[in-house]
Enzyme design. Structure first.
Site, PDB file in Angstrom:
ATOM      1  CD  GLN A   1      -3.154  -0.260   0.070  1.00  0.00           C
ATOM      2  OE1 GLN A   1      -3.148   0.929  -0.252  1.00  0.00           O
ATOM      3  NE2 GLN A   1      -4.010  -1.113  -0.453  1.00  0.00           N
ATOM      4  CB  SER A   2       4.238   1.827  -1.420  1.00  0.00           C
ATOM      5  OG  SER A   2       5.127   2.917  -1.612  1.00  0.00           O
TER       6      SER A   2
END
Ligand SMILES: *Cc1c(COP(=O)(O)O)cnc(C)c1O
Length: 336
Positions: free
Chosen positions: A75-76
């Site tokens: 989920q960068s």
């Protein structure tokens, strides 16, 4: 600092606001809380990586790259903003996603993962925690070279000397804004992850002899390890920028709000996210700013931050990840 020496792109029109958080300060009975709204930086949905990418992408363009390659968690925010910068510059983007939590990648996940797709990321390679991330990015660069293309590798979080210049610059922005507002801050509180934000701010304040201490709130590593990493990074940044080295004792990291591990929820994080939203209308994120704000709140409650201290919380962004954590964060879940 003469930061104009370094090539830079501009992704935000002006300074980000510093706002007083009156309701939150009142609710906690002090300190005097302010927030630096770096969640309002430019590119898709803002956040701290935008400042780093201004310097990193300028370097990539100088090297005539046509593709940005970077790495991050599933989920960068950093990967989302790198993809957005690529779109802005007419470049392609390839991502290496690390499953720091085993099995955490889902191609159809919401939040930032959905945005990778929307922003036209050319290729995603999923690897496991412990895999050699640099080797995975280098393999992409070589695959591109075989096609006559030029990839530019941006390290995780954009946290090398070049990217961290963005936060050395932010330190000067904060000092200037404090001066304009007639406001002397006693302390800065910020999330400490891959470290470029924390280390860049340290270098910038130190180069200006600001005497403004920073408390880094860890999101992943134990305090001793993180402090050593941050100190090493400050040395690289100071050397690159040609300014004074940061003394070891200026590097302060706290690890009491990491919880069970990187990106894993804690009750304190949920409380902080809900408090900022309901009292200030500000969206934090579950992985970084939620835990950093939990640290801020915890230090105030414990009396480690004084009731009269003027504290600047640096909001580093990340709100798109909220939508991947909805079941944990919603009022219905919190009430159980
Ligand atoms: C990456 C990130 C951080 C941590 O910044 P580092 O420079 O990697 O330490 C904090 N908050 C958000 C929202 C981020 O995406």
């Amino acid at each position: 600092m003469q930061l104009a020496r370094f090539p830079r792109r501009r992704y935000t029109l002006s300074q980000t606001p510093i706002e007083r958080m009156e309701h939150l300060s009142g609710h906690l009975g002090g300190a005097q809380l302010y927030v630096k709204r770096d969640d309002l930086l430019g590119l898709t949905s803002g956040g701290n990586k935008t400042r780093k990418l201004e310097f990193l992408v300028a370097e990539a363009l100088k090297q005539r790259a046509d593709t940005l390659i970077t790495v991050g968690a599933v989920q960068s925010n950093h990967c989302r903003l790198t993809a957005a910068a690529a779109v802005r510059e007419g470049l392609k983007c390839r991502l290496v996603l690390e499953q720091r939590v085993p099995g955490s990648y889902r191609a159809d996940a919401s939040g930032n993962n959905f945005l990778f797709d929307l922003l036209g990321v050319e290729k995603i390679t999923v690897v496991n925690a412990g895999d050699d991330l640099n080797a995975a990015m280098e393999a992409e660069r070589q695959a591109l070279a075989a096609e006559g293309r030029t990839g530019y590798i941006i390290p995780g979080g954009g946290s090398n000397a070049i990217g961290s210049l963005g936060y050395a610059a932010c330190a000067e922005e904060i000092l200037q804004q404090g001066f304009d507002m007639g406001l002397e801050f006693d302390r800065v509180v910020v999330a400490s992850g891959s470290g470029g934000t924390h280390a860049g701010l340290l270098v910038g304040f130190n180069a200006n002899s600001a005497g403004l201490p920073i408390t880094g709130i860890n999101v992943r590593r134990p305090a001793a390890e993180q402090e050593a990493n941050i100190h090493a990074l400050t040395a690289q940044i100071a050397d690159y920028a040609g300014v004074a080295a940061v003394p070891r004792e200026a590097v302060v990291c706290r690890d009491e709000w990491v919880g069970p591990g990187y990106s894993l929820p804690t009750d304190e994080m949920v409380e902080a996210v809900r408090m900022f939203a309901s009292l200030e209308g500000i969206l934090l994120d579950p992985v970084y700013t939620g835990k950093a704000a939990a640290g801020l709140i915890g230090l105030i409650r414990a009396g480690e931050i004084g009731r009269d201290e003027r504290v600047l919380f640096v909001h580093t962004g990340g709100s798109p990840a909220l939508y991947a954590y909805q079941p944990i964060l919603s009022g219905a879940a919190a009430a159980q």
